[in-house]
Design a protein around this motif. Structure first.
Motif, PDB file in Angstrom:
ATOM      1  N   ARG B  86       0.776  -1.166  -0.095  1.00 53.85           N
ATOM      2  CA  ARG B  86       0.106  -0.040   0.037  1.00 53.85           C
ATOM      3  C   ARG B  86       0.998   1.087   0.095  1.00 53.85           C
ATOM      4  O   ARG B  86       0.780   2.227  -0.765  1.00 53.85           O
ATOM      5  CB  ARG B  86      -0.888   0.077   1.235  1.00 53.85           C
ATOM      6  CG  ARG B  86      -1.865   1.238   1.424  1.00 53.85           C
ATOM      7  CD  ARG B  86      -1.536   1.993   2.396  1.00 53.85           C
ATOM      8  NE  ARG B  86      -2.485   3.178   2.397  1.00 53.85           N
ATOM      9  CZ  ARG B  86      -1.954   4.395   2.071  1.00 53.85           C
ATOM     10  NH1 ARG B  86      -0.736   4.488   1.714  1.00 53.85           N
ATOM     11  NH2 ARG B  86      -2.822   5.372   2.221  1.00 53.85           N
ATOM     12  N   ILE B  87       1.842   1.374   0.780  1.00 51.90           N
ATOM     13  CA  ILE B  87       2.933   2.367   0.757  1.00 51.90           C
ATOM     14  C   ILE B  87       3.728   2.501  -0.400  1.00 51.90           C
ATOM     15  O   ILE B  87       3.852   3.599  -1.014  1.00 51.90           O
ATOM     16  CB  ILE B  87       4.001   2.311   1.804  1.00 51.90           C
ATOM     17  CG1 ILE B  87       3.065   2.118   3.361  1.00 51.90           C
ATOM     18  CG2 ILE B  87       4.901   3.318   2.000  1.00 51.90           C
ATOM     19  CD1 ILE B  87       3.164   3.483   3.946  1.00 51.90           C
ATOM     20  N   SER B  90       1.217   3.903  -2.994  1.00 52.35           N
ATOM     21  CA  SER B  90       0.789   5.596  -2.662  1.00 52.35           C
ATOM     22  C   SER B  90       2.118   6.307  -3.062  1.00 52.35           C
ATOM     23  O   SER B  90       2.176   7.473  -3.710  1.00 52.35           O
ATOM     24  CB  SER B  90       0.301   5.926  -1.263  1.00 52.35           C
ATOM     25  OG  SER B  90       1.105   5.401  -0.585  1.00 52.35           O
ATOM     26  N   LEU B  91       3.291   5.626  -2.982  1.00 47.71           N
ATOM     27  CA  LEU B  91       4.628   6.520  -3.464  1.00 47.71           C
ATOM     28  C   LEU B  91       4.562   6.776  -4.805  1.00 47.71           C
ATOM     29  O   LEU B  91       4.859   7.922  -5.371  1.00 47.71           O
ATOM     30  CB  LEU B  91       5.761   5.720  -2.929  1.00 47.71           C
ATOM     31  CG  LEU B  91       6.166   5.507  -1.874  1.00 47.71           C
ATOM     32  CD1 LEU B  91       7.529   4.555  -1.535  1.00 47.71           C
ATOM     33  CD2 LEU B  91       6.842   6.918  -1.212  1.00 47.71           C
ATOM     34  N   PHE B  93       1.906   6.999  -6.559  1.00 42.76           N
ATOM     35  CA  PHE B  93       0.789   8.135  -6.702  1.00 42.76           C
ATOM     36  C   PHE B  93       1.435   9.471  -6.689  1.00 42.76           C
ATOM     37  O   PHE B  93       1.119  10.250  -7.542  1.00 42.76           O
ATOM     38  CB  PHE B  93      -0.280   7.878  -5.767  1.00 42.76           C
ATOM     39  CG  PHE B  93      -1.537   6.770  -6.190  1.00 42.76           C
ATOM     40  CD1 PHE B  93      -1.304   6.220  -7.263  1.00 42.76           C
ATOM     41  CD2 PHE B  93      -2.726   6.937  -5.504  1.00 42.76           C
ATOM     42  CE1 PHE B  93      -2.145   5.213  -7.684  1.00 42.76           C
ATOM     43  CE2 PHE B  93      -3.827   6.188  -6.065  1.00 42.76           C
ATOM     44  CZ  PHE B  93      -3.291   5.067  -6.935  1.00 42.76           C
ATOM     45  N   SER B  94       2.023   9.618  -5.589  1.00 47.62           N
ATOM     46  CA  SER B  94       2.549  10.932  -5.527  1.00 47.62           C
ATOM     47  C   SER B  94       3.609  11.314  -6.675  1.00 47.62           C
ATOM     48  O   SER B  94       3.949  12.397  -7.150  1.00 47.62           O
ATOM     49  CB  SER B  94       3.396  10.986  -4.122  1.00 47.62           C
ATOM     50  OG  SER B  94       4.310  10.234  -4.034  1.00 47.62           O
ATOM     51  N   LEU B  96       3.633  10.060  -9.544  1.00 45.45           N
ATOM     52  CA  LEU B  96       2.773  10.242 -10.860  1.00 45.45           C
ATOM     53  C   LEU B  96       2.268  11.741 -10.778  1.00 45.45           C
ATOM     54  O   LEU B  96       2.505  12.440 -12.060  1.00 45.45           O
ATOM     55  CB  LEU B  96       1.710   9.251 -10.685  1.00 45.45           C
ATOM     56  CG  LEU B  96       0.603   9.321 -12.061  1.00 45.45           C
ATOM     57  CD1 LEU B  96       1.346   9.070 -13.372  1.00 45.45           C
ATOM     58  CD2 LEU B  96      -0.426   8.369 -12.125  1.00 45.45           C
ATOM     59  N   ALA B  97       1.638  12.197  -9.808  1.00 44.52           N
ATOM     60  CA  ALA B  97       1.222  13.612  -9.624  1.00 44.52           C
ATOM     61  C   ALA B  97       2.561  14.394 -10.028  1.00 44.52           C
ATOM     62  O   ALA B  97       2.264  15.344 -10.814  1.00 44.52           O
ATOM     63  CB  ALA B  97       0.827  13.832  -8.233  1.00 44.52           C
ATOM     64  N   ALA B  98       3.512  14.435  -9.438  1.00 44.86           N
ATOM     65  CA  ALA B  98       4.587  15.077  -9.658  1.00 44.86           C
ATOM     66  C   ALA B  98       5.057  15.185 -11.130  1.00 44.86           C
ATOM     67  O   ALA B  98       5.310  15.937 -11.804  1.00 44.86           O
ATOM     68  CB  ALA B  98       5.961  15.002  -8.927  1.00 44.86           C
ATOM     69  N   VAL B 214      11.785   0.152  -1.069  1.00 42.94           N
ATOM     70  CA  VAL B 214      10.778   1.128  -0.764  1.00 42.94           C
ATOM     71  C   VAL B 214      11.272   2.482  -0.100  1.00 42.94           C
ATOM     72  O   VAL B 214      10.903   3.397  -0.533  1.00 42.94           O
ATOM     73  CB  VAL B 214       9.746   0.251   0.369  1.00 42.94           C
ATOM     74  CG1 VAL B 214       8.832   1.299   0.741  1.00 42.94           C
ATOM     75  CG2 VAL B 214       9.205  -0.873  -0.453  1.00 42.94           C
ATOM     76  N   ALA B 215      12.195   2.328   0.688  1.00 40.50           N
ATOM     77  CA  ALA B 215      12.987   3.489   1.186  1.00 40.50           C
ATOM     78  C   ALA B 215      13.778   4.367   0.225  1.00 40.50           C
ATOM     79  O   ALA B 215      13.500   5.715   0.200  1.00 40.50           O
ATOM     80  CB  ALA B 215      13.880   3.183   2.478  1.00 40.50           C
ATOM     81  N   ASN B 218      10.965   6.067  -1.933  1.00 43.07           N
ATOM     82  CA  ASN B 218      10.332   7.176  -0.871  1.00 43.07           C
ATOM     83  C   ASN B 218      11.275   8.459  -1.271  1.00 43.07           C
ATOM     84  O   ASN B 218      10.781   9.446  -1.418  1.00 43.07           O
ATOM     85  CB  ASN B 218      10.445   6.742   0.236  1.00 43.07           C
ATOM     86  CG  ASN B 218       9.657   7.585   1.257  1.00 43.07           C
ATOM     87  OD1 ASN B 218       9.360   8.825   0.938  1.00 43.07           O
ATOM     88  ND2 ASN B 218       9.596   7.388   2.457  1.00 43.07           N
ATOM     89  N   SER B 221      10.786   9.747  -4.852  1.00 39.02           N
ATOM     90  CA  SER B 221       9.306  10.468  -4.979  1.00 39.02           C
ATOM     91  C   SER B 221       9.641  11.731  -4.370  1.00 39.02           C
ATOM     92  O   SER B 221       9.062  12.960  -4.936  1.00 39.02           O
ATOM     93  CB  SER B 221       8.275   9.665  -4.799  1.00 39.02           C
ATOM     94  OG  SER B 221       8.001  10.107  -3.197  1.00 39.02           O
ATOM     95  N   ASP B 244      10.388  14.796   2.643  1.00 36.88           N
ATOM     96  CA  ASP B 244      10.409  13.497   2.085  1.00 36.88           C
ATOM     97  C   ASP B 244      11.487  12.687   1.395  1.00 36.88           C
ATOM     98  O   ASP B 244      11.971  11.669   1.887  1.00 36.88           O
ATOM     99  CB  ASP B 244       9.535  13.528   0.873  1.00 36.88           C
ATOM    100  CG  ASP B 244       8.656  12.468   0.712  1.00 36.88           C
ATOM    101  OD1 ASP B 244       8.556  11.363   1.640  1.00 36.88           O
ATOM    102  OD2 ASP B 244       7.649  12.154  -0.245  1.00 36.88           O
TER     103      ASP B 244
END
Lengths: 105, 462
Positions: B86-87, B90-91, B93-94, B96-98, B214-215, B218, B221, B244
């Motif tokens: 899940r994390i 959502s990483l 997603f952020s 993708l937005a950027a 994952v880190a 992070n 992103s 971040d």
């Protein structure tokens, strides 16, 4: 040029490093969820892209970005709160003692 | 006037974010601090909405509503065991937005026929580059964690060479684009190639290395968001992106240290691809001693100090609640139960802590590796639940082992060791674990949750 922005970046990164390096491993997952929620700040850029009516392409791209960033903000803060709620200190509460004693009997 | 208001609001939001993150140093203050950070976010959004360049609110309103509808279940309903994927998602997603904001900005500049300044083009390029890599990387990572994609490393011949070449091509294109911002084909090809690179970066990485990935993603992103801030001249994006990025950076370093991988190894994402050289020791000629639930229960019931070592196996079996029930039984009989958490146990930083906290295990019983290692000597039982490589003494003793040098939990120093395991398979790294063959070790085979539940019943009867 971008000197001011560079200043902000360096100082913010430094502050972040100082603050976050003190977060205990216990809370590293909530930390990731929290920074993830905060990174939803790209919503700020998305809102401008979606609402500035530059061109249809920019609007649609901005719209998708708004959806992504908003879902991160809403989901991110909710899940961080949900996780942090679970971390409880173990000092025995008087009420627990009583039920424990009853169970034994 | 309006601009001043926006800037003041952004400043207030930045302060609230930093205070929120600072509150995470104390579990008892963290919840409140993060609520303040959420308030900061509301302020920042409100401040942005009055920006004079926003003239049309219809798409914005629709986006906010749809985003909230997607975000609510992602926050409220996703089970804690699914947290790593899940994390990761959502990483993505952020990022993708950027990326999309970057593409929209570039498209608008080209559409209006503007000449993009070099610095801005560099920021835009950096943004879509990192953003696109992160989107692809997080999708693959989430797929592996959810086991939609095989969680084993996917490798092919000359993989590292291919990746290095692709990276080089991307760098050259990036440089060319900064010099010639109007080369639109180059911009969009860069976007695509970065995506391919992101996929190639993560597919050779196996499940157990996921905490580092994952880190690292992070951090990427965060940097992508930062670059967005540079590109559109928005300071709060730079602040949040830097926070971040710093967080991901720190976690990557901690995770890489805990896995004994060099930092440059992590930075360039080349981890996990090293072929695991087989350790010198094999299981031939060694025997394991298995133990029945009844005997294990007797040992646990009379133990003064039990140290539980949870691993990914506990998460898979969803055994955390059964662990708590067992601990309660031991405590009721006067024993003490502590939990030893290795930094890379599980699939993301802090994974075990969250699962145990979910099972209502108080956080002051959860100990980091450095805090607990000295206590194993006086522990009657080290109870290993679904962990393997993090307790393998070969990391200390066998220089030929691929995990040699990795800091481990000193379970072998406890008086007795009980290992709960499904069967005698090698660990993720494919290495034999000599702890299992130790004379002090007994193996309790079976599903962790089932065994624990049986143990609870037996301890009650002792």
């Amino acid at each position: 040029m971008m000197m001011l922005e560079l200043y902000v970046f360096v100082l913010a990164a430094f502050t972040g490093y100082m603050v976050i390096s003190r977060v205990p491993p216990l809370l590293h997952t909530p930390l990731m969820a929290a920074t993830n929620a905060i990174s939803g700040i790209s919503l700020v850029g998305s809102l401008i892209a979606a609402g500035a009516r530059h061109s249809n392409v920019a609007t649609v791209l901005g719209f998708i970005a708004v959806v992504c960033a908003t879902s991160n903000i809403v989901g991110g803060f909710l899940i961080t709160d949900r996780m942090l709620k679970m971390f409880q200190r173990g000092k025995p509460k008087p009420a627990d003692r009583v039920t424990g004693a009853l169970d034994d009997a | 006037m309006r601009e001043l208001f926006i800037q003041v609001v952004y400043l207030a939001a930045s302060v609230l974010f930093i205070l929120g993150l600072r509150s995470l140093t104390r579990p008892d203050l963290a919840r409140r601090g993060m609520q303040q950070a959420a308030l900061g976010m509301v302020l920042a959004i409100a401040g942005t909405l009055v920006n004079h360049t926003i003239v049309d609110y219809r798409w914005i309103a629709a986006g906010l509503v749809i985003g909230a509808v997607i975000g609510y279940p992602m926050g409220q309903w996703v089970p804690m065991t699914a947290m790593p994927q899940r994390i990761a998602l959502s990483l993505g997603f952020s990022a993708l937005a950027a990326t999309l904001v970057g593409v929209a900005e570039y498209y608008t500049e080209m559409h209006d026929g503007n000449v993009v300044a070099t610095a801005k083009m560099a920021a835009l390029g950096f943004e879509v580059l990192l953003g696109s890599i992160t989107v692809a990387g997080t999708l693959v990572a989430a797929g592996k964690l959810q086991e939609v994609l095989p969680s084993k490393p996917i490798t092919f011949p000359l993989q590292n060479l291919a990746n290095a070449l692709l990276f080089l091509v991307i760098l050259v294109m990036f440089g060319w684009l900064i010099a010639h911002p109007a080369a639109q084909v180059l911009f969009y090809s860069l976007l695509g190639l970065a995506f391919v690179f992101g996929v190639l970066l993560v597919i050779p990485i196996g499940g157990a290395d996921m905490p580092v990935v994952v880190a690292l993603l992070n951090s990427y992103s965060g940097l992508a968001a930062c670059a967005t801030g540079f590109a559109i001249g928005n300071v709060i994006l730079i602040v949040c992106g830097a926070l971040d990025g710093a967080s991901g950076f720190i976690l990557s370093i901690l995770m890489s240290k805990a896995m004994n991988r060099s930092f440059s190894n992590v930075l360039f994402g080349a981890f996990g691809s090293a072929p695991a050289a087989k350790g010198g020791k094999t299981s031939e000629g060694l025997t394991v001693r298995s133990i029945s639930v009844e005997d294990a229960a007797i040992q646990l019931a009379y133990a003064q100090l039990v140290i539980v070592i949870p691993g990914y196996g506990m998460a898979v079996a969803q055994a955390q609640h059964a662990v708590r029930e067992m601990a309660e039984q031991i405590e009721k009989r006067g024993g003490e139960v502590k939990y030893a958490i290795h930094p890379v146990a599980g699939r993301m930083p802090g994974h075990m802590n969250v699962l145990l906290a979910e099972a209502n295990i108080p956080y002051d019983k959860l100990y980091d590796m450095d805090e607990i290692n000295s206590e194993f000597e006086r522990a009657d039982i080290a109870l290993v639940i679904g962990a393997n490589d993090v307790v393998n003494p070969a990391a200390r003793t066998d220089p030929t082992s691929p995990i040699y040098g990795m800091p481990i939990l000193d379970a072998d120093k406890a008086r007795t060791i009980i290992v709960m395991k499904r069967s005698m398979g090698a660990g993720f790294a494919g290495i034999e674990n000599e702890l299992f063959y130790d004379a002090k070790t007994s193996m309790l085979f079976g599903d962790a949750k089932g065994s624990l539940t049986a143990l609870v019943g037996e301890i009650k009867n002792v």
